[in-house]
Every structure is written in C-alpha cells, then in structure tokens.
Design a protein around this motif. Structure first.
Motif, short mmCIF file in Angstrom:
data_model
loop_
_atom_site.label_atom_id
_atom_site.label_comp_id
_atom_site.label_asym_id
_atom_site.label_seq_id
_atom_site.Cartn_x
_atom_site.Cartn_y
_atom_site.Cartn_z
N UNK A 24 32.77 136.52 62.59
CA UNK A 24 31.82 137.13 63.24
C UNK A 24 30.66 137.86 63.25
N UNK A 25 30.90 138.56 63.93
CA UNK A 25 29.41 139.77 63.83
C UNK A 25 29.91 141.06 63.11
N UNK A 26 28.93 141.54 62.47
CA UNK A 26 29.79 142.68 62.13
C UNK A 26 28.40 144.06 61.70
N UNK A 130 22.48 143.16 72.33
CA UNK A 130 21.01 142.18 72.18
C UNK A 130 21.62 141.25 71.10
N UNK A 131 22.49 141.85 70.35
CA UNK A 131 22.59 140.40 69.66
C UNK A 131 23.19 139.61 70.27
N UNK A 132 24.23 139.66 70.44
CA UNK A 132 24.74 138.60 71.15
C UNK A 132 24.34 137.53 72.88
N UNK A 136 23.09 134.02 72.56
CA UNK A 136 23.01 133.12 74.09
C UNK A 136 21.56 132.51 73.78
N UNK A 137 20.95 133.08 74.25
CA UNK A 137 19.52 132.40 74.34
C UNK A 137 19.20 131.62 73.45
N UNK A 138 19.47 131.45 72.22
CA UNK A 138 18.64 130.14 71.39
C UNK A 138 19.34 129.79 71.64
N UNK A 166 33.23 135.86 71.40
CA UNK A 166 33.68 135.08 70.66
C UNK A 166 33.44 133.87 69.90
N UNK A 167 32.55 132.79 70.75
CA UNK A 167 32.07 132.27 71.01
C UNK A 167 30.81 131.63 69.83
N UNK A 168 30.07 133.48 71.17
CA UNK A 168 28.29 133.45 69.86
C UNK A 168 28.57 134.37 68.81
N UNK A 169 30.02 135.01 68.33
CA UNK A 169 29.67 135.85 67.54
C UNK A 169 29.24 135.30 66.49
N UNK A 170 29.66 133.96 65.50
CA UNK A 170 28.68 133.24 64.71
C UNK A 170 27.77 133.14 64.57
N UNK A 171 27.08 133.17 65.51
CA UNK A 171 24.88 132.28 66.08
C UNK A 171 24.76 134.37 66.08
#
Length: 747
Positions: A24-26, A130-132, A136-138, A166-171
């Motif tokens: 996911x997000x790093x 902010x990135x999460x 989510x907005x997208x 977790x659902x949004x981490x990759x995006x």
C-alpha cells in the motif's frame, strides 16, 4: 524555502531499510540533520528519512529510527504520526529502523528525539491523511474537501460513506504528495494522542521477558568473547603468556586486540580476547591470562591528587570565555565578598545492561546486532576498522538496558567486528560489570571556583565563575586541556541571573582517561556549583532561598549569551524557537518552592534548586533529615516545564528516573583512579541508590503551549544541589565536595 519535505518513496527501498513486509502507501520525510560543532568531521550524517506504511489489512506501520532505552521513544514519535493521520492506535505497528545514513542522525542522545522531529512527524501523518482523503474522493467522484479521516476510516461527510485505510492504501500510493503549504494540521484541541498518556508499545514484551536486548542475541555457531583490556589509557601489550588459559576445556581461541592509540576516539582499547562456546568458559580462561602492559604517560594519574590540582588551578586567573561589565572593580568595591570551590569526581554510566555486541563478517560485509544509541556511528567506525564502506555494515538495533550516553560510543561493537573477522564466524563480545566500570567513557572530574561581590543591601553586583575539567574534546583530538565552549554552554555561560558584572573563565585540566557525555553532561557540575553558590549567598543575606533566587534572576526577559566570537549553542536550536526565558524559570521556581516548608527544624531541612538545560526548566525541592551524622532523604519534588509533553506519563517517568539517577551520583558516585587504573569494580564500590534509600517522589508538569523540549536529561542537574542545600538547612553543614557519603552516612 522549507527545509522539510515529504515524498512517496520506492517500496523496495523502504523494505530494504526496514525489513518490513507491507503493502500500500509508503511515505518518507526528510529533514536536515544537526550535530554539535565539536563533532564536526566525526559523523557527517545525512538527511532524515522517517517512513510510514499502510498495508491492505489496515495495519499502519511506523518506523522508529531512534533507539529505545526505556524512554518510550518507540511510542512517542509514532504517537505523533498516528494522531495527525487519524489512525486507530490499536492498528499501529512500530518497526525499528536499521542503521542507515538516509535516516539522518540516529544518535539517540541530547534529549532531542521529540523536539527535533515533532513537526516533521506531524507533517508525515498529515500528508498520509491527505493522500488517503484524495484517494477516497476519486473513488467516490466527489470533492476532496468533502472527505475527512476519522479513526482509521475516510468519511464522505455529506453521505456518511466510509472506506478503511487498508481499502484505500494502494490508490493513495498513486497520489501526488501534497505540497507542504496545502497540509492541514490539527488544532491542539483535536489531538487524540498527542499530550495524552499512551501506554508504551514495548511494555508487554519488556515485562514478560520477550524483549530482545543486546545480551540476548544468539546466533548459530556463535562464539562468546571476554576481553582483558589495558588498565591504563595508552597502554599496549608488552608480553602475553596464555599457556594456562589454553588448558581450559572448551577454549577456542586467544586473540590480541591492538589499540591504545590517542586520542582514543571510539576505538577499542588494547586487550586480549578469550573466545569460547559459553560465557563461563571465556571468563574462566581470561582469569588465567598473564599479561604485561607497556608504559603509559597516564600511569601516574591519581584521581584524588588530580582533584587537588584542579582546585589549585581554579584559584588562579584563567582564560576568559565570556564577560559583561567590570567584574574586578565590582569585587574590589563590594561591601562584602564570598567565594567557594565545588568539586565532583569522575563518574561512570553504570547502565543495568553492560555493553554487548554480536557481529558476523562475510564476503558481502558485516552485520551487527547490538544495544547501541547511534547505529550510524557503528557503521562508520566498524567500516573503518574492517576497511568497508559504511553501507556494507548492517546494524540491527536491539533494546537497550539503559544508555545514558555510554552506548553512543561504539568501541565495544568494533571489538566484536574485529574478532568476527578473525574467527570467520559469529562472535558476541560480552562485557562484565567490572569491564563496564573500569573501561567507561567517564564523566569528567571537575572543580569550580565562584566569587561574588555584594553591596550594602546584599545585592549581587559582581559574579566570577571559573571551571576546570578534562574536556570531552580530548577524546577526539590531542592537546585539549581546557573545557570547551560547548561545555560552558551547559549551565555557565547561559546563567539566567540579572548581574551587571560577571565573567566566566576556564582553567587547565589535563586529559588522563576516556571522557564522554553522561546524562545531562556538564550541566551536572555546572548546576551543582551555580545552585549551591546561590544558596550560600541567600543564607549570607538571611533570605529564603527561593525569594533570593527570584531577585537574582530578575525581571522577565529573553537572554542571548552570545558575544563577540563566542556563539551560544542553545542545544542546537534557535533562540527564536527556544529562548532562554526567565519568566518560565521563575514560574518553575515558584511552583517548586510551594512544595517546600523552609521553616522546618529538628534536624530536618528543605533545599531547592532550579536549572534550565536541554531547553527545559526543572526545579527540585528536597526534604532531608540529618541525625547522628546520618542522612536520610525524606521527600523529593520535581516541577518541570518541558513545553508540550507528547506523552505525559513517559515525561513523568523520565523525571522520576532522573531524580533517582541524580541521587545515585550525588550520594555515592565516585570513580577512583590509582596509578592510572580505575580502582572500582562493581556495585559494592560504585553503588547505586537502593530502594530503601529512595524517598517519595512527585512530579508536576507545567501545562505549556511551547514546543516540545528535552526530557531525558534536564531532571538530573538540580538534584545534587537541592540535596546539599537541604543538608545545610538541616544541619548547618555545607557540602561542596561530592559525593555526599564522604561526609555523611547514607540512611
């Protein structure tokens, strides 16, 4: 232009740095490192990289690049990230970072971990949040401003739709990192964890025995090494007879370690290592070694004689460091003069866990497991010893059973690496308690002379302070024979008193033992002298100590001690952000004095001391009983203004630990050297405070909106003078020479 940035970093690099398996997000953050001026050229350091990863299973992994030695840093820094991120603390995992220059300074000392990285950690959390929110907005095809993080989920505020981290981490990982000016940091009223008591993440493992300390490391095919080191600085091996040792069953090898060159830096001392399959065999064989040592220029060093020399030196005019007004005229024209000399002996760190390091050396480089405060210094010095670039030295940081500055000196790690290279198999170097006491980097023995001139009303119009002690600088370069400016910064040149005429001088102090920083460093002797002398002046004037101190400090103001070529260091921070603020000092003084009853009699008395160090303001009030030449400490109260306390429970614990540490030093701390060698060996002749000797302790934290300041060290300096001032109040006996057990029995 900001000196901070956040970046979405490459996953492979993240995994390499941490060994963490996550998806996911790093994120990473950068901040230029800081080092004191005296260390320039010794540890270049690099940029700071602190990382957070959000996995698909909702786990938020936060890397701590600092060393955990009981101060709770593996909780405090992640606590800040989690708060701005709006993470659920129960879903946070803390990962220990490996030694790597890309983290910037990893040297966990100087009480600077939180104060240096608080703002950056907040920005890390806010950037990830902010990135999460944008991801989510997208997903929902809505404006990002309609999305907000709340307790590990992103909520679309108008519809109450929710997505987990977790659902949004990759995006979120595909989002551009927000510009710093676009970050929305929380108001303090919104904090969930910052400023709140949070249980340390490591406590369960520590109390159940699962925590891994340096002494706990075990590798297959590992040898244990015990080393007989040169007893005198500068000595080498002249002759070695190891025939008796080699007869011990189970002995594997006897190896020489050549060292002893000066300046000592962080290189091993000369010694003979005995290697075996277990500690008992190694220690048994070591006792049978017959070694003759070469002569050393320090072999006539006697600590008692040395202190007398320092006392003689400080009676003589020295080198001026800083001066204001005309002290000589102020003293000559004073209605009354008073002077005193205060001394401290050499002191040892005496951590509960002695130094230990395990090393493996192979074709690809060297890997270390050790209880170190500065893994990058380990990389540097092990690399130099083995002829490897620092990046070829992998350092795994274990828990530290105490550090106090000792474990930021990696001589013991270099020993393990050299022996592992010779043996071509894993080697763990184990220091015994005797090794630790006899081969430390000691806190300097010192003498300080104070002289004051008072007018007819008892006001101090002239103040002269002169100090002599072997500088830490002598560890790094030859010929250093006076205290350095950075050591004077710690409680002398930043004197907060409103005195028109004052001067700070240094006198000669030759170097005869490895000197290093110990918890609160030169503040120990500087605060003892300043706070004791101020108390003496109060009694000469017939004043309550707290009232006299308030007058001595004077009006509320911000102080800049810099003048001419002398630039005040301020613990590496700007005076704009962390001023020397007499209003805060006086507030702490008043609160501390409220804890004391200065009218106590019947063999009991109160003493008080206040001191600013590591950007924090701490007062100590101590009540003692002196009867039949026996001292008993009855109560000790601490008032501390440390700015924002990220985790108040840990701050209070650090202050309690500092009080106990300070009592041990003041009451019993003394390293004796005879013929250049340390005469002490263990806790029977270098005792620490026992439970029955510890009084009731209280800690009051001053609520503050100021930035977080130092916590681990500033509780130590006022302890000793508060005790000796209390002894005077109880008995009329003025103790100017530490430790106290040279004058009174300790109950």
């Amino acid at each position: 232009m900001s000196d901070r940035s956040v970046e979405n970093i490459d996953r492979r690099r993240f995994l390499k740095l941490t060994g963490l398996s996550a998806g996911g997000l790093v994120l990473g953050a950068t901040l230029p490192g800081w080092q004191p001026s005296w260390a320039a050229g010794l540890d270049k350091g690099g940029e700071l990289n602190l990382f957070v990863s959000i996995d698909g299973d909702d786990t938020v992994s936060i890397v701590c690049h600092r060393s955990e030695m009981g101060q709770g840093i593996r909780t405090g820094l992640p606590q800040v990230v989690a708060d701005e991120l709006e993470a659920d603390w129960q879903k946070v995992k803390v990962v220990q970072g490996l030694g790597d220059k890309r983290y910037g300074s990893q040297n966990t000392d100087g009480s600077r971990s939180v104060r240096r990285f608080y703002d950056t950690m907040r920005r890390m959390g806010a950037s990830a949040r902010t990135m999460l929110e944008r991801a989510a907005a997208e997903r929902w095809n809505v404006p990002a401003k309609e999305c907000a993080a709340r307790n590990h989920v992103i909520i679309h505020i108008p519809t109450d739709r929710r997505l987990g981290f977790g659902e949004l981490a990759a995006a979120a990982a595909k989002q551009a990192v927000p510009d710093e000016k676009d970050l929305r940091l929380k108001d303090s009223a919104q904090f969930n964890y910052i400023g709140k008591p949070v249980d340390t993440v490591d406590t369960p493992d520590m109390v159940t025995g699962r925590a891994n300390y340096g002494q706990d490391v075990h590798l297959d095919n590992m040898l244990i090494a015990s080393i007989e080191r040169a007893p005198v600085l500068g000595s080498g091996i002249a002759k070695l007879d190891d025939s008796a040792a080699r007869k011990v069953r189970g002995l594997v090898a006897v190896e020489r370690l050549d060292g002893g060159a000066e300046p000592p830096l962080f290189k091993p001392l000369s010694g003979v290592a005995v290697l075996a399959h277990n500690t008992w065999t190694a220690l048994k064989a070591r006792k049978l070694l017959n070694i003759e040592w070469t002569e050393s220029p320090h072999e006539q060093h006697d600590s008692d004689d040395y202190l007398e020399t320092l006392k003689d030196n400080v009676r003589q005019t020295g080198k001026t460091a800083v001066a204001e007004g005309d002290v000589d005229i102020a003293l000559e024209t004073a209605s009354r003069q008073h002077s005193a000399i205060y001394t401290l002996p050499y002191l040892a760190h005496a951590t509960m866990e002695p130094p230990s390091a395990t090393a493996v050396v192979g074709e690809e480089g060297c890997e270390i497991w050790s209880c170190v405060q500065d893994p990058q210094s380990v990389q540097q010095h092990v690399g130099q010893a083995l002829g490897l670039p620092p990046e070829k030295v992998k350092v795994n940081v274990t828990f530290l059973g105490g550090g106090f500055g000792r474990k930021s000196k990696p001589d013991f790690v270099v020993e393990a690496a050299l022996l592992a290279k010779k043996m071509q198999r894993p080697v763990k170097v184990v220091w015994s308690r005797e090794d630790d006491i006899r081969h430390d980097y000691y806190h300097a023995a010192s003498a300080a002379y104070f002289q004051a001139g008072l007018d007819e009303h008892g006001k101090v119009d002239g103040w002269l302070q002169r100090t002599a002690f072997p500088s830490i600088g002598g560890t790094f370069q030859p010929g250093v024979d006076h205290p350095a400016n950075f050591e004077l910064d710690l409680g002398l040149t930043d004197l907060p008193f409103a005195i028109a005429n004052r001067r700070t001088e240094t006198q000669q102090a030759d170097y005869h033992a490895r000197i290093g920083w110990l918890r609160s460093v030169s503040n120990i002797q500087n605060a003892f002298g300043v706070c004791s002398f101020a108390d003496e002046l109060a009694h000469i004037n017939g004043r309550r100590p707290d009232e006299f101190l308030l007058d001595l400090i004077g009006p509320d103001r911000k102080i800049d001690p810099s003048q001419g070529d002398y630039k005040y260091g301020n613990y590496g921070e700007t005076l704009e952000k962390f001023p020397i603020d007499t209003a805060r000092l006086k507030n702490v003084l008043r609160r501390t004095a409220a804890r004391a009853d200065f009218d106590t009699d019947g063999g009991e008395g109160w003493g008080i001391a206040v001191h600013r160090s590591f950007l924090s303001y701490v007062g100590i009030a101590t009540r003692v009983q002196v009867r039949d030449e026996q001292l008993k400490i009855l109560q000790m109260h601490c008032v501390a203004d440390v700015g924002l306390a990220v985790n108040p429970d840990r701050v209070k614990s650090q202050m309690e630990g500092a009080m106990i540490f300070g009592m041990s030093l003041a009451l019993m701390g003394e390293i004796k050297m005879q013929n250049g060698a340390v005469a002490n060996s263990n806790f029977h002749d270098y005792p620490l405070l026992r439970m029955h000797q510890c009084p009731s302790l209280t800690v009051e934290l001053v609520a503050s909106g100021e930035p977080p300041a130092g916590v681990g060290e500033p509780g130590v300096p006022p302890v000793a003078p508060s005790i000796t001032n209390a002894i005077f109040a109880a008995s009329g006996q003025r103790i100017r020479e530490l430790p106290i057990n040279k004058h009174l029995k300790i109950g």
